[in-house]
Scaffold this motif. Structure first.
Motif, PDB file in Angstrom:
ATOM      1  N   LYS A 149       1.737   9.327  -5.736  1.00  0.00           N
ATOM      2  CA  LYS A 149       2.111  10.658  -5.244  1.00  0.00           C
ATOM      3  C   LYS A 149       3.181  11.292  -6.146  1.00  0.00           C
ATOM      4  CE  LYS A 149       4.214  10.870  -1.280  1.00  0.00           C
ATOM      5  NZ  LYS A 149       4.544  10.837   0.162  1.00  0.00           N
ATOM      6  N   TYR A 182       1.016   4.047  -2.934  1.00  0.00           N
ATOM      7  CA  TYR A 182       0.745   5.437  -2.556  1.00  0.00           C
ATOM      8  C   TYR A 182       1.890   6.349  -2.993  1.00  0.00           C
ATOM      9  CZ  TYR A 182       0.040   9.546   0.364  1.00  0.00           C
ATOM     10  OH  TYR A 182      -0.103  10.837   0.802  1.00  0.00           O
ATOM     11  N   ASP A 183       3.130   5.942  -2.717  1.00  0.00           N
ATOM     12  CA  ASP A 183       4.297   6.738  -3.101  1.00  0.00           C
ATOM     13  C   ASP A 183       4.393   6.881  -4.621  1.00  0.00           C
ATOM     14  OD1 ASP A 183       5.079   7.229  -0.492  1.00  0.00           O
ATOM     15  OD2 ASP A 183       6.463   5.522  -0.428  1.00  0.00           O
ATOM     16  N   ALA A 197       0.832  -1.207   0.000  1.00  0.00           N
ATOM     17  CA  ALA A 197       0.000   0.000   0.000  1.00  0.00           C
ATOM     18  C   ALA A 197       0.867   1.257   0.000  1.00  0.00           C
ATOM     19  CB  ALA A 197      -0.937  -0.002   1.200  1.00  0.00           C
ATOM     20  N   ASN A 198       1.924   1.253   0.796  1.00  0.00           N
ATOM     21  CA  ASN A 198       2.827   2.407   0.855  1.00  0.00           C
ATOM     22  C   ASN A 198       3.556   2.620  -0.476  1.00  0.00           C
ATOM     23  OD1 ASN A 198       2.354   3.441   3.442  1.00  0.00           O
ATOM     24  ND2 ASN A 198       3.650   1.880   4.363  1.00  0.00           N
TER      25      ASN A 198
END
Length: 134
Positions: free
Chosen positions: A108, A104-105, A100-101
């Motif tokens: 972004k 997301y990164d 998930a991170n």
């Protein structure tokens, strides 16, 4: 209306001895500190036709409506867009949180917000990835 008695109530609420609201330094949202009563129209019944139109919905109705909307739920069905990217970005050993991170990164860094506020996408995921803005 159409010979049928209608309730056309008008409600008035009053308060007394209420201190003035004073904004303070570093207050992020004064609206959060003010009390209010908000009404929402639930439905209208048309006696002449016997038709009832409902406006307020259950959360399940909202979910169904959003997921069936092509500019919202329809965007989630476009899973092939990310297959190549995800295979290079994620490792099979990654935990769900790590995955998930990483996703997301990636988003972004890849997509810049276009200051559009709304629940529906203007152009869709495909165009956002192509134009690098949402």
């Amino acid at each position: 209306m159409d010979g049928v008695r209608m309730d056309c109530s008008k409600l008035t609420y009053t308060m007394s001895n209420i201190p003035a609201f004073v904004e303070e330094d570093f207050m992020t949202s004064p609206k959060n500190f003010k009390s209010a009563i908000y009404y929402e129209l639930e439905s209208i019944f048309y006696p002449s036709t016997g038709v009832k139109k409902t406006f307020s919905k259950t959360w399940k109705d909202v979910d169904t409506e959003l997921m069936n909307e092509k500019t919202f739920g329809g965007q989630f069905k476009k899973t092939d867009l990310f297959k190549t990217t995800l295979s290079t970005l994620l490792s099979p050993n990654d935990s769900k949180l790590v995955k998930a991170n990483k996703i997301y990164d990636y988003i972004k860094k890849q997509i810049k917000w276009n200051n559009y506020l709304g629940k529906y996408s203007e152009n869709g995921i495909e165009k956002a990835l192509e134009k690098k803005n949402w």
